[in-house]
Design an enzyme around this catalytic site. Structure first.
Site, mmCIF file in Angstrom:
data_model
loop_
_atom_site.group_PDB
_atom_site.id
_atom_site.type_symbol
_atom_site.label_atom_id
_atom_site.label_comp_id
_atom_site.label_asym_id
_atom_site.label_seq_id
_atom_site.Cartn_x
_atom_site.Cartn_y
_atom_site.Cartn_z
ATOM 1 N N LYS A 1 0.805 -1.338 -0.038
ATOM 2 C CA LYS A 1 -0.021 -0.198 0.080
ATOM 3 C C LYS A 1 0.819 1.186 0.083
ATOM 4 C CE LYS A 1 -3.594 -2.274 2.826
ATOM 5 N NZ LYS A 1 -4.915 -2.411 1.939
ATOM 6 N N CYS B 1 -14.154 -4.816 3.234
ATOM 7 C CA CYS B 1 -13.614 -5.824 4.354
ATOM 8 C C CYS B 1 -14.037 -4.963 5.586
ATOM 9 C CB CYS B 1 -12.132 -5.976 4.341
ATOM 10 S SG CYS B 1 -11.633 -6.976 2.625
#
Ligand code: PMP
Length: 885
Positions: A698, A835
């Site tokens: 990320k 999520c």
């Protein structure tokens, strides 16, 4: 309305020796017609063209007189090929050879009465150069061997008082026709006189164009002129202003000639500043082509979309003409812009030829772009693929800085794709699939073409000097000065993947800059081997670099102590903590509703061992309910697990305050830093947590990389095996002291090394600077979203408590539908529940949200484009499925 057919002839008054727009001359004489060639776009030879023609004529035939009025009719060929019209005659051909970069002039028999009285050279007397005795009958159309060699090319021939033209090639001469010539003289009017004789027709053209504009001005709520800086739009700007249109805009592609920009400023036209970055996009997409105009989308349509999002539905007056190209020949008076539903285009001069445009501009004394007089005929980007090689050759002389940069790119690209020299040298890069003419050229020159008409690769290339653009971040020693405001533009060169998309899904995974990719490839190519095992040279390099990557990551997160372990991702790091601590029934874990499943499910799994979990909620401003937090910590807590930043709401949690509370109450603290580390400075020396987890992928690192930092090595290693022990005896194991004990087995070595390079890369830009840049973009994004109907935003109001992760929904549309529609416009965002289903239930959003997440390489223009596109999508559905009526 039935449109007049394309004019295929030119009217010419033989009496005045003047070209005419209409059939009759003001002198009263009926004009003769001269047939023209497709696409019949006649234009005056401007000063550079005239000089060229005079120079060629003089060098071939001596000092011959040339009339003031010369017309050119561009037609098909390998490159520039023009029919020259002078004195009412189809005088000859003016062609450019893209291989030799030379012009040639080939005269027609019609030119002879005008030339013959004046020529002093270039004339061949056939009676002395060929054997005519044996020849009976006509000479025209026949080919003869020359007695003495003459240089190849076109010549004038004479024999027995007759004259003709001929072609010399390889020792032979082919005579076209021999005819008796009556020398002629002609009046030599100038362009002023041409205008004077055509004023009546010009007035009519003007009146009808203004009428057309007026009749459509009210078709949409606003009206403007699309200005390109060229002659056609200059004429249209003038006509539109006459009709009362005030607004005009020009889209600066970033590839404009400075003369054009200056000219546009002088016209008082609004300049829409550069949208996309061509130089970044071209690294991925390769050179644009006439049959592959990706550049238009990036450089013209995208900024237009942003502009129109502000303007709303409008009528745009444009200068497109039938005669410009075959595919414009069917253009109607009005046409819907296929790329933008907001724009209705009006083409008031579609039936004008270039000649009429120039005459009109000269008649009305309207200034034109000075580039025309430099010999540049197609005003636009200086590397436009629609340009001819002859024009590009002019630009090489007039604007060498521009062409050097483009030529260097073409050479580099050709090298990469193993293209033959002809690719760049002859301008064949302008087509993805070569058209018949260029295939013919390749065939004649022995250059191979594939069955699909693409140029075949070759290994034989001349090595040429190449330069590769790199951002300052990549230059090892370069200092990045803090005031370098455009650093966020220049770093985009390090992300070729971004060339044709707007990537706004950085919270899921971000893009790796080239140095990260290169480091991984270098490992594979140069020293691939295992780490911490053996003594050979490869393993020594790999071990050193892999170890060093850990050091760099630790420094990056301000961890002056503790152990920095490389993991697969955040999820693995959190699971290592859940499994590495020992749990007793009744142990309590406090976590929050903001958590990603990765920071929830590992704890939930412990409930089977009697562990209790308490979840802290959020307040209406999306901040954590700290009162509830404090309350939860009044009873003994073994571990607090909290996210540093929410991956749905972008809200930053008060980790310092939470850490202080945990210390006070003796609870362990785990922070999920997956969304924090890539976007803001993180200093673990200041936070004082026990575990800090984040993902490498990320923050521009390779996928399959993550980090678990822990203050003390309190965890029992989850994976046991090779590489993680110091000694093993029959009954005892001593684990390695550092990170090694938690990285059993062969790790992701290339990934780890790449992760080290990724943090180096971010550190060089500066996390403070990245945070500020993204903060600014986030505020801009949220403000933009607030202006779109039916959009609901889920983000904290205070810029200090959020990062660039912004969730929103569109009433009446499923988040996946919005994301899919955005994807159709090359904008990539995330949709769904991210999520984080417990949070989604708490927010009453069972379908989830659309999530835009920003990284350092995103730009304000991209946000503009995203907003404009969303606006379009949202208004599209209100049209199809009105929610409010
Ligand atoms: N925590 C947060 C806050 C996240 O945003 C993510 C990724 N969306 C994760 C954990 C899981 O990261 P990974 O898939 O790299 O394990």
């Amino acid at each position: 309305m039935h449109e007049p057919a394309v004019k295929k002839t030119l009217y010419w008054c033989e009496h005045c020796n003047i070209p005419l727009i209409g059939r009759t001359c003001s002198c009263g004489n009926e004009a003769k017609t001269i047939p023209l060639l497709q696409p019949y776009d006649l234009r005056p030879a401007l000063s550079a063209d005239r000089d060229h023609i005079i120079q060629l004529l003089t060098s071939q035939y001596g000092d011959v007189p040339v009339p003031k009025v010369i017309l050119l009719n561009k037609t098909g060929g390998y490159d520039r090929a023009e029919l020259i019209i002078m004195n009412g005659q189809r005088f000859g051909w003016f062609t450019f050879d893209p291989v030799t970069k030379t012009y040639s002039l080939d005269i027609t028999p019609e030119a002879l009465p005008f030339l013959v009285p004046h020529i002093t050279k270039g004339i061949i007397d056939l009676t002395t150069h060929i054997d005519l005795k044996a020849e009976k009958g006509r000479i025209g159309g026949k080919r003869f061997p020359l007695k003495e060699p003459i240089p190849d090319g076109s010549v004038i021939v004479t024999a027995n008082g007759k004259f003709g033209t001929a072609i010399v090639k390889e020792g032979f001469i082919k005579v076209r026709e021999l005819l008796p010539i009556t020398p002629s003289t002609y009046p030599d009017p100038d362009w002023e006189e041409v205008i004077a004789h055509n004023t009546y027709h010009l007035k009519n053209l003007e009146r009808s164009a203004v009428r057309t504009i007026k009749s459509h001005m009210k078709d949409r709520p606003t009206v403007n002129v699309s200005f390109s800086g060229g002659k056609d739009s200059t004429a249209v700007l003038h006509l539109a202003r006459k009709a009362g249109v005030e607004k005009a805009f020009f889209i600066d592609t970033g590839l404009e000639f400075p003369e054009t920009i200056r000219f546009i400023e002088e016209q008082g036209v609004e300049i829409i500043r550069k949208g996309g970055d061509f130089w970044q996009a071209v690294e991925k997409a390769g050179p644009p082509g006439k049959d592959n105009r990706w550049c238009c989308k990036l450089l013209k349509l995208h900024p237009l979309k942003i502009y129109l999002a502000d303007t709303g539905p409008c009528v745009t007056i444009q200068g497109n003409r039938w005669y410009e190209s075959w595919n414009r020949a069917g253009l109607d008076e009005t046409s819907q812009n296929p790329a933008n539903p907001l724009q209705l285009n009006i083409s008031p001069i579609r039936s004008w030829r270039a000649c009429e445009v120039f005459l009109y501009l000269w008649w009305r004394k309207i200034p034109i772009n000075p580039l025309y007089d430099q010999g540049i005929e197609r005003i636009g980007c200086y590397l436009c693929p629609a340009m001819l090689e002859s024009e590009y050759d002019v630009i090489r002389k007039t604007h060498p800085d521009f062409t050097q940069r483009w030529d260097a790119f073409l050479q580099r690209w050709a090298e990469k794709k193993q293209m033959p020299d002809a690719y760049a040298d002859w301008g064949l890069w302008r087509w993805r699939a070569l058209p018949p003419k260029m295939r013919e050229l390749c065939r004649n020159m022995g250059v191979l073409v594939n069955d699909d008409f693409t140029l075949a690769p070759t290994k034989e290339r001349k090595k040429k000097q190449q330069t590769q653009p790199v951002s300052p971040i990549r230059q090892e020693k370069a200092e990045i000065s803090p005031d370098q405001a455009d650093i966020f533009q220049t770093i985009r060169h390090d992300y070729p993947i971004l060339g044709d998309v707007i990537y706004l899904d950085n919270a899921a995974t971000s893009c790796s800059p080239e140095p990260v990719i290169e480091a991984m490839v270098e490992y594979e190519h140069r020293y691939r081997s295992n780490v911490g095992r053996g003594v050979h040279r490869f393993t020594r390099i790999a071990t050193q670099r892999y170890w060093h990557a850990h050091e760099k990551v630790a420094e990056f997160i301000g961890a002056h102590h503790g152990i920095t372990v490389f993991t697969k991702n955040t999820t693995e790091a959190i699971n290592m903590v859940a499994h590495g601590l020992s749990w007793n029934p009744g142990d309590r874990i406090v976590t929050t509703i903001l958590e990603h499943h990765s920071n929830l499910l590992p704890w939930r799994a412990l409930t089977s061992q009697g562990v209790h979990i308490e979840i802290i909620g959020i307040l209406p401003d999306y901040s954590l309910d700290m009162n509830a937090f404090r309350k939860a910590l009044e009873k003994p807590v073994k571990l607090v697990a909290v996210t540093h930043v929410s991956n749905v709401l972008g809200v930053i949690t008060p980790v310092h305050e939470i850490a202080a509370l945990c210390r006070e109450k003796g609870a362990l603290l785990l922070i999920d830093g997956a969304q924090a580390v890539p976007h803001m400075p993180v200093c673990l020396a200041d936070i004082e947590c026990d575990f800090y987890c984040f993902s490498g992928h990320k923050l521009g690192g390779p996928t399959g990389t993550g980090v678990l930092w822990m203050k003390e090595p309190v965890l029992i290693p989850l994976i046991k095996g090779g590489g993680m022990v110091e000694s093993v005896t029959g009954d005892s194991i001593t684990y390695a002291p550092g990170y090694e004990q938690y990285e059993g087995g062969t790790p992701n070595i290339a990934g780890g090394i790449g992760l080290g390079v990724a943090v180096d890369y971010l550190r060089k830009i500066g996390m403070d600077r990245i945070y500020e840049h993204e903060k600014e973009l986030t505020t801009y994004l949220i403000e933009g979203l607030q202006n779109i109907d039916r959009v609901r935003i889920y983000a904290p109001g205070d810029p200090e408590t959020r990062i660039g992760v912004v969730s929103f929904t569109v009433d009446g549309m499923h988040p996946h539908e919005v994301a899919e529609r955005l994807d159709e416009h090359d904008i990539l965002v995330r949709s769904g529940t991210h999520c984080c289903q417990p949070l989604m239930h708490a927010l009453n959003l069972p379908d989830g949200t659309v999530r835009v997440s920003i990284a350092q390489y995103n730009t304000k223009t991209e946000i503009d484009l995203f907003l404009a596109t969303l606006q379009e999508i949202v208004s599209g559905i209100s049209h199809r499925n009105p929610i409010r009526s």
